[in-house]
Motif scaffolding. Structure first.
Motif, PDB file in Angstrom:
ATOM      1  N   VAL A  12       0.881  -1.195  -0.127  1.00  0.00           N
ATOM      2  CA  VAL A  12      -0.057  -0.067   0.142  1.00  0.00           C
ATOM      3  C   VAL A  12       0.941   1.126   0.026  1.00  0.00           C
ATOM      4  O   VAL A  12       1.867   1.338   0.604  1.00  0.00           O
ATOM      5  CB  VAL A  12      -0.882   0.157   1.166  1.00  0.00           C
ATOM      6  CG1 VAL A  12      -1.904   1.472   1.208  1.00  0.00           C
ATOM      7  CG2 VAL A  12      -1.706  -1.219   1.161  1.00  0.00           C
ATOM      8  N   CYS A  13       0.589   2.117  -0.669  1.00  0.00           N
ATOM      9  CA  CYS A  13       1.228   3.477  -0.894  1.00  0.00           C
ATOM     10  C   CYS A  13       0.209   4.573  -0.485  1.00  0.00           C
ATOM     11  O   CYS A  13      -0.571   4.928  -1.440  1.00  0.00           O
ATOM     12  CB  CYS A  13       1.952   3.482  -2.053  1.00  0.00           C
ATOM     13  SG  CYS A  13       2.872   5.264  -2.081  1.00  0.00           S
ATOM     14  N   ASP A  14       0.109   5.031   0.671  1.00  0.00           N
ATOM     15  CA  ASP A  14      -0.869   6.080   1.195  1.00  0.00           C
ATOM     16  C   ASP A  14      -0.365   6.707   2.203  1.00  0.00           C
ATOM     17  O   ASP A  14       0.848   6.459   2.706  1.00  0.00           O
ATOM     18  CB  ASP A  14      -2.284   5.537   1.161  1.00  0.00           C
ATOM     19  CG  ASP A  14      -2.667   4.448   2.403  1.00  0.00           C
ATOM     20  OD1 ASP A  14      -1.638   4.446   3.208  1.00  0.00           O
ATOM     21  OD2 ASP A  14      -3.534   3.871   2.568  1.00  0.00           O
ATOM     22  N   SER A  15      -1.420   7.779   2.893  1.00  0.00           N
ATOM     23  CA  SER A  15      -0.771   8.283   3.691  1.00  0.00           C
ATOM     24  C   SER A  15      -0.346   7.755   5.125  1.00  0.00           C
ATOM     25  O   SER A  15       0.372   8.106   5.990  1.00  0.00           O
ATOM     26  CB  SER A  15      -1.826   9.381   4.259  1.00  0.00           C
ATOM     27  OG  SER A  15      -2.949   8.822   4.710  1.00  0.00           O
ATOM     28  N   SER A  16      -0.978   6.475   5.070  1.00  0.00           N
ATOM     29  CA  SER A  16      -0.664   5.508   6.351  1.00  0.00           C
ATOM     30  C   SER A  16       0.618   4.805   6.204  1.00  0.00           C
ATOM     31  O   SER A  16       1.282   4.511   7.300  1.00  0.00           O
ATOM     32  CB  SER A  16      -1.787   4.368   6.565  1.00  0.00           C
ATOM     33  OG  SER A  16      -1.445   3.385   5.381  1.00  0.00           O
ATOM     34  N   ARG A  39       9.638   9.753   6.021  1.00  0.00           N
ATOM     35  CA  ARG A  39      10.081   8.476   6.162  1.00  0.00           C
ATOM     36  C   ARG A  39       9.058   7.655   5.431  1.00  0.00           C
ATOM     37  O   ARG A  39       7.904   7.728   5.738  1.00  0.00           O
ATOM     38  CB  ARG A  39      10.341   8.126   7.511  1.00  0.00           C
ATOM     39  CG  ARG A  39      11.582   8.777   7.944  1.00  0.00           C
ATOM     40  CD  ARG A  39      12.688   8.518   7.399  1.00  0.00           C
ATOM     41  NE  ARG A  39      13.972   8.923   7.946  1.00  0.00           N
ATOM     42  CZ  ARG A  39      15.173   9.361   7.340  1.00  0.00           C
ATOM     43  NH1 ARG A  39      14.797   9.665   5.882  1.00  0.00           N
ATOM     44  NH2 ARG A  39      15.930  10.044   7.728  1.00  0.00           N
ATOM     45  N   SER A  40       9.325   6.990   4.408  1.00  0.00           N
ATOM     46  CA  SER A  40       8.375   5.641   4.050  1.00  0.00           C
ATOM     47  C   SER A  40       9.487   4.746   3.179  1.00  0.00           C
ATOM     48  O   SER A  40      10.530   5.074   2.605  1.00  0.00           O
ATOM     49  CB  SER A  40       7.663   6.409   2.985  1.00  0.00           C
ATOM     50  OG  SER A  40       6.745   5.493   2.580  1.00  0.00           O
ATOM     51  N   THR A  41       9.020   3.348   3.210  1.00  0.00           N
ATOM     52  CA  THR A  41       9.525   2.526   2.368  1.00  0.00           C
ATOM     53  C   THR A  41       8.940   2.353   0.791  1.00  0.00           C
ATOM     54  O   THR A  41       9.431   1.500   0.149  1.00  0.00           O
ATOM     55  CB  THR A  41       9.438   1.124   3.256  1.00  0.00           C
ATOM     56  OG1 THR A  41       8.010   0.578   3.557  1.00  0.00           O
ATOM     57  CG2 THR A  41      10.342   1.116   4.480  1.00  0.00           C
ATOM     58  N   GLN A  42       7.933   3.212   0.725  1.00  0.00           N
ATOM     59  CA  GLN A  42       6.915   2.854  -0.537  1.00  0.00           C
ATOM     60  C   GLN A  42       7.168   4.037  -1.418  1.00  0.00           C
ATOM     61  O   GLN A  42       6.622   3.887  -2.574  1.00  0.00           O
ATOM     62  CB  GLN A  42       5.385   2.972   0.013  1.00  0.00           C
ATOM     63  CG  GLN A  42       5.171   1.780   0.948  1.00  0.00           C
ATOM     64  CD  GLN A  42       5.661   0.421   0.490  1.00  0.00           C
ATOM     65  OE1 GLN A  42       5.616   0.082  -0.570  1.00  0.00           O
ATOM     66  NE2 GLN A  42       6.381  -0.290   1.486  1.00  0.00           N
ATOM     67  N   ILE A  43       8.089   5.047  -1.011  1.00  0.00           N
ATOM     68  CA  ILE A  43       8.270   6.052  -2.016  1.00  0.00           C
ATOM     69  C   ILE A  43       9.619   6.113  -2.750  1.00  0.00           C
ATOM     70  O   ILE A  43      10.555   5.935  -2.163  1.00  0.00           O
ATOM     71  CB  ILE A  43       8.435   7.337  -1.026  1.00  0.00           C
ATOM     72  CG1 ILE A  43       6.737   7.699  -0.229  1.00  0.00           C
ATOM     73  CG2 ILE A  43       8.581   8.896  -1.936  1.00  0.00           C
ATOM     74  CD1 ILE A  43       5.584   7.723  -1.053  1.00  0.00           C
ATOM     75  N   ASP A  44       9.431   6.679  -3.886  1.00  0.00           N
ATOM     76  CA  ASP A  44      10.793   6.558  -4.740  1.00  0.00           C
ATOM     77  C   ASP A  44      11.239   7.933  -5.099  1.00  0.00           C
ATOM     78  O   ASP A  44      12.392   8.173  -4.810  1.00  0.00           O
ATOM     79  CB  ASP A  44      10.338   5.747  -6.162  1.00  0.00           C
ATOM     80  CG  ASP A  44      11.581   5.717  -7.021  1.00  0.00           C
ATOM     81  OD1 ASP A  44      12.571   5.408  -6.526  1.00  0.00           O
ATOM     82  OD2 ASP A  44      11.361   5.741  -8.328  1.00  0.00           O
ATOM     83  N   LYS A  45      10.204   8.909  -5.257  1.00  0.00           N
ATOM     84  CA  LYS A  45      10.464  10.102  -5.480  1.00  0.00           C
ATOM     85  C   LYS A  45       9.822  11.220  -4.709  1.00  0.00           C
ATOM     86  O   LYS A  45       8.729  11.009  -4.296  1.00  0.00           O
ATOM     87  CB  LYS A  45      10.441  10.522  -6.681  1.00  0.00           C
ATOM     88  CG  LYS A  45      11.424   9.906  -7.757  1.00  0.00           C
ATOM     89  CD  LYS A  45      11.060  10.396  -9.346  1.00  0.00           C
ATOM     90  CE  LYS A  45      11.693   9.531 -10.464  1.00  0.00           C
ATOM     91  NZ  LYS A  45      11.362   9.591 -11.659  1.00  0.00           N
ATOM     92  N   ILE A  46      10.398  12.318  -4.174  1.00  0.00           N
ATOM     93  CA  ILE A  46       9.530  13.016  -3.232  1.00  0.00           C
ATOM     94  C   ILE A  46       9.798  14.759  -3.810  1.00  0.00           C
ATOM     95  O   ILE A  46      10.722  15.001  -4.212  1.00  0.00           O
ATOM     96  CB  ILE A  46       9.956  13.123  -1.829  1.00  0.00           C
ATOM     97  CG1 ILE A  46      11.285  13.831  -1.556  1.00  0.00           C
ATOM     98  CG2 ILE A  46       9.791  11.743  -1.101  1.00  0.00           C
ATOM     99  CD1 ILE A  46      11.506  14.269  -0.180  1.00  0.00           C
ATOM    100  N   LEU A  47       8.921  15.399  -3.467  1.00  0.00           N
ATOM    101  CA  LEU A  47       8.835  16.841  -3.150  1.00  0.00           C
ATOM    102  C   LEU A  47       8.219  17.387  -1.901  1.00  0.00           C
ATOM    103  O   LEU A  47       7.012  17.099  -1.755  1.00  0.00           O
ATOM    104  CB  LEU A  47       8.178  17.656  -4.500  1.00  0.00           C
ATOM    105  CG  LEU A  47       8.225  19.033  -4.487  1.00  0.00           C
ATOM    106  CD1 LEU A  47       9.433  19.670  -4.394  1.00  0.00           C
ATOM    107  CD2 LEU A  47       7.435  19.626  -5.510  1.00  0.00           C
ATOM    108  N   LEU A  48       8.869  17.995  -1.226  1.00  0.00           N
ATOM    109  CA  LEU A  48       8.386  18.341   0.338  1.00  0.00           C
ATOM    110  C   LEU A  48       8.676  19.942   0.221  1.00  0.00           C
ATOM    111  O   LEU A  48       9.993  20.475  -0.114  1.00  0.00           O
ATOM    112  CB  LEU A  48       9.118  17.932   1.462  1.00  0.00           C
ATOM    113  CG  LEU A  48       8.935  18.494   2.830  1.00  0.00           C
ATOM    114  CD1 LEU A  48       7.397  18.016   2.961  1.00  0.00           C
ATOM    115  CD2 LEU A  48       9.702  17.744   3.639  1.00  0.00           C
ATOM    116  N   ARG A  49       7.875  20.845   0.420  1.00  0.00           N
ATOM    117  CA  ARG A  49       7.773  22.232   0.520  1.00  0.00           C
ATOM    118  C   ARG A  49       7.106  22.807   1.819  1.00  0.00           C
ATOM    119  O   ARG A  49       6.171  22.066   2.363  1.00  0.00           O
ATOM    120  CB  ARG A  49       7.158  22.971  -0.430  1.00  0.00           C
ATOM    121  CG  ARG A  49       7.715  22.781  -1.915  1.00  0.00           C
ATOM    122  CD  ARG A  49       6.706  23.630  -2.977  1.00  0.00           C
ATOM    123  NE  ARG A  49       7.538  23.554  -4.247  1.00  0.00           N
ATOM    124  CZ  ARG A  49       7.016  23.336  -5.373  1.00  0.00           C
ATOM    125  NH1 ARG A  49       5.760  23.396  -5.708  1.00  0.00           N
ATOM    126  NH2 ARG A  49       7.935  23.262  -6.363  1.00  0.00           N
TER     127      ARG A  49
END
Length: 150
Positions: free
Chosen positions: A57-61, A83-93
């Motif tokens: 599952v890849c969601d907010s949980s 932190r996540s084991t399900q995310i490949d790329k991010i953008l945090l603002r």
């Protein structure tokens, strides 16, 4: 498989030992494996096992973004990380209460240290906008608040 002299596993994907009694597999989709076990008398027995592959599952949980952090130099919660084991790329603002962008990162290993323009940011609530690309390719967007405490 056990109890045999010879073993023949299939399907042969080029990564398994087709003649070993025990194999380790890592299929990317559901795969049925078959083994022929031959004893010392030449008698055969056929066994099979289905390895089912489930997509995580890849969601907010499965994405952790703390709701507070304390960049006070005590080595505990000094940097805000996603932190996540399900995310490949991010953008945090991260934005202050006046809508100014105070931090941005597209690297999951680069977090906010609580500074803005080289100075410690004030204790306050900050808004964040997060976009992640899941390992399966779908995108997820999360908006929220994080409190900077000392």
């Amino acid at each position: 498989a056990k109890g045999g002299n010879k073993y023949k596993w299939s399907p042969d994907d080029g990564r398994i030992c087709t003649t070993c009694p025990c194999i380790t597999v890592s299929p990317t989709r559901n795969t049925q494996y078959f083994v022929q076990v031959i004893d010392t008398f030449g008698c055969s027995k056929y066994l099979d096992v289905l390895v089912s592959v489930t997509s995580p599952v890849c969601d907010s949980s499965t994405i952790f973004l703390p709701n507070a952090f304390s960049p006070n130099g005590d080595s505990h919660n000094d940097i805000l990380y996603v932190r996540s084991t399900q995310i490949d790329k991010i953008l945090l603002r991260i934005y202050n209460r006046w809508g100014q962008l105070v931090f941005q990162s597209n690297n999951i290993n680069v977090g906010w240290d609580g500074t803005y323009k080289g100075q410690p940011a004030p204790v306050d609530a900050y808004g964040y906008y997060f976009v992640g690309e899941c390992l399966q390719g779908e995108k997820i967007t999360i908006k929220g608040n994080v409190t900077l405490v000392k």
